[in-house]
Every structure is written in structure tokens, then in C-alpha cells.
Write a protein that holds these residues in place. Structure first.
Motif, short mmCIF file in Angstrom:
data_model
loop_
_atom_site.label_atom_id
_atom_site.label_comp_id
_atom_site.label_asym_id
_atom_site.label_seq_id
_atom_site.Cartn_x
_atom_site.Cartn_y
_atom_site.Cartn_z
N GLY A 183 51.04 38.26 33.78
CA GLY A 183 49.71 38.02 33.23
C GLY A 183 48.87 39.28 33.18
N PRO A 184 47.73 39.23 32.44
CA PRO A 184 46.93 40.44 32.20
C PRO A 184 45.80 40.68 33.18
N ALA A 185 45.65 39.87 34.22
CA ALA A 185 44.52 40.01 35.13
C ALA A 185 44.48 41.40 35.76
N SER A 186 43.27 41.92 35.97
CA SER A 186 43.11 43.25 36.54
C SER A 186 43.46 43.25 38.03
N ARG A 187 44.42 44.09 38.40
CA ARG A 187 44.81 44.23 39.80
C ARG A 187 44.77 45.69 40.23
N LEU A 188 44.04 46.52 39.50
CA LEU A 188 44.02 47.94 39.81
C LEU A 188 43.39 48.22 41.17
#
Length: 401
Positions: A183-188
Motif C-alpha cells: 500500500g501507499p501509506a507514508s512510513r518514512l
């Protein structure tokens, strides 16, 4: 929505103005693989019973050849309307990627993202020149948008279709596979990679390979033989056409002794491909950002770039507003781009227009352009690496191994 519509109308008015007449053969906006003039010649040869690939001049993909010889009429007004539609769809898909990543809806943010694409001069003028780089960008963003939406088959088909005309795009497969799986969720800021099933990865890669084989078969039927591979994919890797462009390859291989050519072809190709594995592994927790960085790496080192390649990379930064505070030198990067954007047309005109300069002038400008693109790529990479830790305190340095 009104702002987006106004930007599209403005883009359409520019397309129907006299400006495009001066851009069709501009070396900064087109390349041997994306030129509208060469596309017209290939369509003419095909319609008159000749092999377009026999003369070693036409280098567009057979899929594009089939599209523009059958579906799309050879009318400039229709083509400019189609290119405008491609720009609008790409800007819309960029905003969709941000919505999928953030999980929210904000029309102001969406407008900024759409404007960053539609008002980007690198992208605008390339589109006005009817360069097929615009079509490649549209497919690239569409594939990423579909992957961010979890639509496995359409995303892989779009990527396979893109690879037919832009071979280096196959390097986007690893992060897009991870994007489909996680998925594209931000995990940076929380760099913990979610678990992935190997069977999902294997099935995804198998689907992509299947689409590639089908499209290769269709391309061979359109071209009538396998010669299209040498003139399209082969040209990307061996650089037989040294027409000036904004890349780093053409001048170097113009001056290269033939017995060194094979070695440096390998070296230059490694510059494009070698970043795929480390970037994908390092940012496996956020494959969307890894995809963005690979788009930047490809635009920097590909053999036949146009202004649209770094233009897409620069516009995509609008999808990641959470990283803007971590950019170290955004102002110098902008100034380098402004400097390069001034030098490139000036030195190109001095050399090829007035004959008062030479190829060294133009290549010097492309080196400045390369430095600007490299600065943007390195700064974006640093921002992604530093995000989990925040900015180091004054007097301290953060070292990652």
C-alpha cells in the motif's frame, strides 16, 4: 475543480497558439525516441508499405506506431487536444496518488499538486512540442496511481505498456511490486517494512512478464519482424544516434574512441540500473517513495532524456509535503535549474541557430542541467533518510550505514 479546469483551458490555448511551431524539433524537448517529426515519418512509411525500422531513423515503439497510424488522425489540432488531455489526466492522477497516500481529501493540496504538473515549464513545453515523453509520463503516473489504489492487473499492464517505449521503466517494477503488496501509506518516519508474502510477489512478477510477452508479440505483428527491438530497446542501450539532447551520453560518445565504446556503454548503463536494488531495499517500508527516487535516477542518467523526464521528478515532490522540512538545499537546486533553463536554449541557438558557438557550449549547459537534477535527486534521497530521526542538532552529524 475550477482552478484545475482553468489550468487545462490555459494549456489548451497555448497548444493552439503559434508557439508549438517553433518547438517540434527542439533538442531539449524531443529526442530520437520521442520526436513528433520522426513519428510522422514512421507512420508515413508504414502506410505506404515500407518497414519504418529499416532506415535506422524511426525508433518509436510499434504500439505507438499502431496507435498513431490508425486511431489518432494526423491532425495537429486533434493531437494537441489529445496531449492536453494526457497532461490533465496525469495531473489528476498525481493528486489521486497523494489522496491514497494521505488517506484524506484536501482540494487546496490537490490543486497545488495539479498545478505543479500543469505549470511546470519543462513539462509544458515538451507537451507543446508533441514529444511522446508526455505519453510516457502519463503512463508512468497512471501505473503508479493504479498501484497505489491496489489495482494489480491494470497497474502492471500500464507499466508493461510503458516499458515498450521506455525500456528503463522496467526498473520501476520492484518498488511497484512492493507498493501493490504493502500500500501507499507514508512510513518514512516509521521505517518498519510490513510483512510481504513471497507468493504475492511471485504472482505479481509473473503477471508483469505475461503482459510483456503479449505486448512484445503484438509489437512484432505490427512491425512485421523482430527488427523493432534493435531500433527501440537496442538504441536505448547502445546509443547509435548521437543527436544532441539534454542528457549526459551524446557528447561523451561523440568523442569516444570506438575501441572504448563497449566498456563505457556498460558503465553508463550501470549508472541507470545500479540504484534500483539499494533504493528499493532501503525504502522497502515506503515503496512509493522508492518509486519516486527511481524516477529521478532514471531521468538523470537515461540515454535519451528530454526536459519532461526531470520535469516529472520535480513535480512529483509535491506528493510528499511531509519531507519538505528535511530538504537541505532547495534554494540552490532551484537556482541551478533556473541557470540551466537559461543556458540550454541560449547555447543551443548559438551553436545550431547562429553558428557562433560549438557543441561544447551546449554540452556545458547540459552538464549544469545534470548537476541541478543530481542535486534534486540527492536532496530528496537525504530527506527520505533523515525523516525518521529529524534534523540533527547544531554541531551534530547523523551518519547512516
Amino acid at each position: 475543480m475550477a482552478t484545475f479546469g482553468s489550468l487545462v483551458v490555459l494549456r489548451l490555448l497555448l497548444a493552439f497558439s503559434p508557439i508549438p511551431n517553433y518547438l517540434y524539433d527542439n533538442q531539449q524537448l524531443t529526442s530520437p525516441l520521442t520526436s513528433y517529426t520522426r513519428l510522422k515519418e514512421g507512420v508515413f512509411l508504414l502506410q505506404n508499405g515500407f518497414d519504418p525500422y529499416a532506415g535506422q531513423l524511426f525508433r518509436h515503439s510499434p504500439i505507438q506506431l499502431a496507435l498513431f497510424s490508425t486511431v489518432m488522425p494526423p491532425n495537429k489540432y486533434v493531437l494537441h487536444a489529445f496531449w492536453t488531455l494526457l497532461d490533465a489526466a496525469t495531473a489528476w492522477n498525481l493528486a489521486n496518488i497523494w489522496k491514497k497516500r494521505s488517506g484524506t481529501t484536501d482540494w487546496r493540496r490537490e490543486t497545488i499538486i495539479q498545478a505543479s504538473y500543469l505549470l511546470n515549464p519543462y513539462l509544458l513545453f515538451t507537451s507543446l512540442a508533441l514529444s511522446t515523453s508526455t505519453l510516457d509520463n502519463a503512463l508512468c503516473v497512471y501505473a503508479i496511481s493504479l498501484a497505489a489504489s491496489g489495482k494489480r492487473a491494470p497497474a502492471l499492464f500500464a507499466l508493461a505498456l510503458l516499458t515498450q517505449s521506455s525500456l528503463y521503466s522496467v526498473l520501476l517494477l520492484p518498488p511497484i511490486v512492493l507498493l501493490l503488496c504493502t500500500g501507499p501509506a507514508s512510513r518514512l518516519k516509521t521505517p518498519i517494512a510490513p510483512s510481504i508474502r513471497i507468493s504475492d510477489v511471485g504472482r505479481t512478477v509473473f503477471t508483469f512478464v505475461t503482459y510483456m510477452l503479449v505486448l512484445m508479440g503484438i509489437s512484432t505483428l505490427v512491425a512485421g519482424n523482430l527488427g523493432w527491438m534493435k531500433e527501440t530497446w537496442g538504441a536505448t542501450l547502445t546509443v547509435p544516434d548521437l543527436t544532441p539532447n539534454v542528457g549526459l551520453w551524446w557528447y561523451f560518445f561523440t568523442e569516444m574512441f570506438d575501441h572504448f565504446r563497449s566498456f563505457f556503454l556498460m558503465v553508463f548503463t550501470a549508472l541507470v540500473t545500479i540504484a534500483m536494488i539499494p533504493l528499493t531495499i532501503k525504502f522497502q517500508h515506503d515503496p512509493l517513495y522508492a518509486t519516486y527516487l527511481l524516477v529521478g535516477n532514471i531521468s538523470l542518467f537515461k540515454s535519451y532524456p528530454t526536459m519532461a523526464d526531470p520535469g516529472l521528478f520535480l513535480s512529483m515532490i509535491s506528493i510528499f509535503p511531509e519531507l519538505w522540512p528535511y530538504l537541505r538545499h532547495p534554494l540552490p537546486t532551484v537556482m541551478w535549474h533556473m541557470y540551466a533553463a537559461t543556458l540550454l536554449p541560449l547555447f543551443n541557438n548559438l551553436w545550431l541557430g547562429h553558428g557562433t558557438g560549438n557543441s561544447n557550449f551546449f554540452y556545458a549547459a547540459t552538464l549544469v542541467f545534470g548537476v541541478a537534477n543530481g542535486a534534486a535527486f540527492l536532496d530528496s534521497t537525504w530527506a527520505g533518510l533523515i525523516a525518521p530521526y529529524g534534523k540533527p542538532k547544531q554541531g551534530y552529524t547523523l551518519l547512516q550505514i
